[in-house]
Write an enzyme that holds these catalytic residues in place. Structure first.
Site, PDB file in Angstrom:
ATOM      1  N   SER A  72       7.012  -2.440  -8.725  1.00  0.00           N
ATOM      2  CA  SER A  72       8.398  -2.574  -9.115  1.00  0.00           C
ATOM      3  C   SER A  72       9.228  -3.490  -8.130  1.00  0.00           C
ATOM      4  O   SER A  72       8.548  -3.813  -7.183  1.00  0.00           O
ATOM      5  CB  SER A  72       9.254  -1.145  -9.261  1.00  0.00           C
TER       6      SER A  72
ATOM      7  N   TYR B 145      11.032   7.253  -4.671  1.00  0.00           N
ATOM      8  CA  TYR B 145      10.572   6.186  -5.711  1.00  0.00           C
ATOM      9  C   TYR B 145      10.291   4.867  -4.892  1.00  0.00           C
ATOM     10  O   TYR B 145       8.934   4.198  -4.865  1.00  0.00           O
ATOM     11  CB  TYR B 145      11.529   5.831  -6.830  1.00  0.00           C
TER      12      TYR B 145
END
Length: 248
Positions: free
Chosen positions: A130, A143
């Site tokens: 990401s 995350y």
């Protein structure tokens, strides 16, 4: 001949979202796709559509993965979850869950697939990272930490796999229009005290130069190229698809 003809591709979280888009793109290029997902029915439905296989698997059951022998020419580590919360309010159980699913499970799957890749002299490991693998955002401690860890795992895999014809790379999209992101919109609205219709403009897309969400098909296009024969010298890399977010 299609670019992925004869290749067996295992895609985690493959029954929906980015995973399903990658499965469809790979199948269109001739790959035999294995849809690995906790939702066995959804995995089977997509596998039937694409002429592939379904693998119902709980990646949280890491003990079951420790002795796995995984036949894969291409491994896509895509499965993931999210929790948006201030660090001081993030439940330790959720921290551990995110890291188990998004870092420990990819390690175990690479470990399971790599011996076969070495034997065949070919392998492609694609890790769905990401923009948060290279940048941080508030309220996403677990995350962001997991994605940063995945970046390191990918690079080590690239170094150890290089002499065996194995490449390993990260794909780093910004916000992709998936069910996971739709859920985040509600969470971000609650966290920031704004309406859901304001989240894209005021939170998610503030850093991006291109003011829209990434599509799953765009990510799948990049994955297909990285998995194919023309990307043999691309390894240990992180490919941003974030609308210019990381250019700042």
């Amino acid at each position: 001949m299609s670019t992925l003809s004869g290749r067996r591709a295992v895609i985690t979280g493959g029954a929906a979202g980015i995973g399903a888009a990658i499965a469809r793109a790979f199948a269109a290029e001739g790959a035999q796709v294995v849809i690995a997902d906790l939702d066995g029915a959804a995995a089977q439905a997509l596998a039937t559509e694409l002429g592939g296989e379904a693998w119902q698997v709980d990646l949280m059951d890491t003990a079951a993965l420790e002795n796995l022998d995984l036949r894969a020419d291409i491994l896509v580590n895509n499965a993931g979850i999210q929790r948006v919360a201030p660090l001081t309010e993030l439940e330790p159980e959720m921290w551990r869950k995110i890291h188990t699913l998004m870092l420990e499970a990819p390690f175990l799957l690479v470990r399971a697939a790599m011996p076969g890749m070495i034997e065949r002299g070919f392998g492609r490991v694609l890790n769905l990272s990401s923009v948060h693998g290279i940048r941080a955002s508030a309220f996403k401690s677990a995350y962001v930490a997991a994605k940063h860890g995945l970046e390191g795992l990918s690079k080590v895999t690239a170094l150890e796999g290089a002499e065996h014809g194995i490449t390993s790379n990260c794909l780093n999209p910004g916000y992709v229009r998936t069910a996971l992101v739709e859920k985040q919109i509600a969470d971000q609205a609650a966290t920031h005290g704004i309406g859901e219709d304001e989240v894209l403009e005021k939170v998610m897309l503030t850093e991006a130069a291109i003011k829209r969400l990434v599509t799953p098909e765009e990510v799948a296009s990049l994955a297909t190229w990285l998995a194919g024969p023309h990307a043999g010298m691309v390894t240990g890399a992180s490919y941003t698809m974030d609308g210019g977010w990381s250019a700042r």
